[in-house]
Design a protein around this motif. Structure first.
Motif: not given
Length: 371
Positions: A5-11, A67-70, A72-79, A366-368
């Motif tokens: 899981q990846v969490e993207l948090r704005d502060i 770009v993280l959501r659409r 970068l994170i999916p590219a890591i998940a595919r690995e 949250l991005v599963e």
């Protein structure tokens, strides 16, 4: 290591005083944090260095999140299984977006090192346990305000003063600070690309102030004018915005555009690329230092570990937490006897305070990534 899981948090954190440069003024630090959780429940944190607006660089927080959501994170998940050192290659098909890539890489690296119990400084081969640091002083409303601010930072124990400059705020503030605090003060200036090719002769007059360096006076892609200024000045030219990779650093040095490099991990795509630039410059006899982007304790901790490498011979902009934040999201980094101690725990060595983090959070997504 597999990321579940990846969490993207704005502060949004208020600054203790507004910070003004030639690019504009800030009274808040809006930041995007990346939290990864592994299948084993280990957590790692990274901080995206992007600003709210695409002024310092083409990147900005909303774009980084997208770009993280659409992509970068999916590219890591595919690995599936991925090591922190491989993140750069896995994401290389995405052009640009260095700050978003850096934040994701940093979070994965933090989690990986926490799994092994090793600190980031130790993993990178750093030997120092504390660092003398400098402070960046923004453009002020008056010379008196500037001198008062510099005096306070010197009393705090900062080893170097950097003044932000722009047309109309350059010679006078430098002359005032040099006149009040003397020639022994390690003083440098940063223009954040505020000048143009027609200003070469004008800027060369700053030589008389004995500056440590002049940083990024011209546009990021204008190496030729930086090289021309370098040929006319004894003051070293340092590049910041122009350097987004080790290849950029090699090109700039080869063309005579700089003799000092400011390394910001976010700007160059991550800590592994930052280390490559360090290694290149160290082998070439080019001094480097670590710049700052008003980071919270998460980014500050990682930058301290990087800046402990041997090629970082000039004090960086890794000031104490209190320089910008009344209350940070991690335990504060303090300047004691002129130095800041490196974290010694695993990974980046710090964790957010949950209550404080909730106070300053404006959005969470949250991005599963589990299959």
């Amino acid at each position: 290591m597999r990321i579940s899981q990846v969490e993207l948090r704005d502060i949004s954190l208020p600054l203790v005083t507004p910070f003004r440069t030639s690019l504009g003024s800030q009274d808040h630090r809006d930041a995007l944090l990346v939290k990864v959780t592994t299948d084993d429940g280990v957590v790692g944190w990274g901080e995206c260095a992007a600003d709210s607006e695409p002024d310092y660089s083409p990147e900005y927080i909303d774009g980084a999140r997208d770009v993280l959501r659409r992509h970068l994170i999916p590219a890591i998940a595919r690995e599936g299984e991925v090591s922190a050192a491989a993140v750069g290659d896995v994401l290389s098909w995405v052009r640009g977006h260095q700050m978003a890539k850096s934040a994701l890489e940093a979070a994965i690296l933090d989690a990986e090192l926490r799994t092994t119990g090793m600190s980031l400084a130790e993993a990178f081969g750093a030997r120092r346990t504390e660092l003398a640091v400098g402070v960046s002083v923004g453009i002020k409303d008056s010379i008196d305000d500037l001198v008062e601010s510099v005096a306070g930072y010197l009393d705090d124990g900062y080893a170097r003063i950097k003044l932000k400059i722009e047309p109309g705020w350059d010679y006078a503030p430098v002359e005032a600070v040099r006149g009040v605090f003397g020639d022994a003060l390690a003083l440098q200036v940063d223009a954040n690309t505020a000048y143009g090719p027609g200003d070469v002769r004008y800027l060369s007059g700053l030589d008389r102030f004995g500056l440590v360096l002049i940083e990024q006076p011209f546009a990021p892609d204008d190496l030729a004018t930086h090289a021309e200024l370098a040929s006319r000045m004894d003051t070293p030219i340092c590049l910041d915005e122009s350097i987004t990779s080790a290849r950029d650093a090699a090109t700039a040095v080869r063309q005579g555009a700089c003799t000092i490099v400011n390394i910001k991990p976010g700007r160059v795509g991550g800590y592994f690329e930052a280390r490559r630039i360090h290694d290149l410059c160290l082998a070439s006899g080019i001094p480097v230092w670590c710049g700052g982007m008003l980071e919270t304790g998460i980014g500050r901790a990682a930058n301290l570990a990087l800046a402990a490498l041997p090629g970082f011979t000039l004090p960086g902009d890794i000031s104490a937490s209190a320089r910008h934040f009344a209350t940070d999201i991690t335990r504060p980094f303090e300047l004691l006897d002129g130095v800041i101690a490196l974290p010694t725990g695993p990974g980046i060595g710090v964790e957010p305070d949950a209550a404080r983090l909730d106070e300053v959070t404006t959005a969470v997504e949250l991005v599963e990534t589990a299959a």
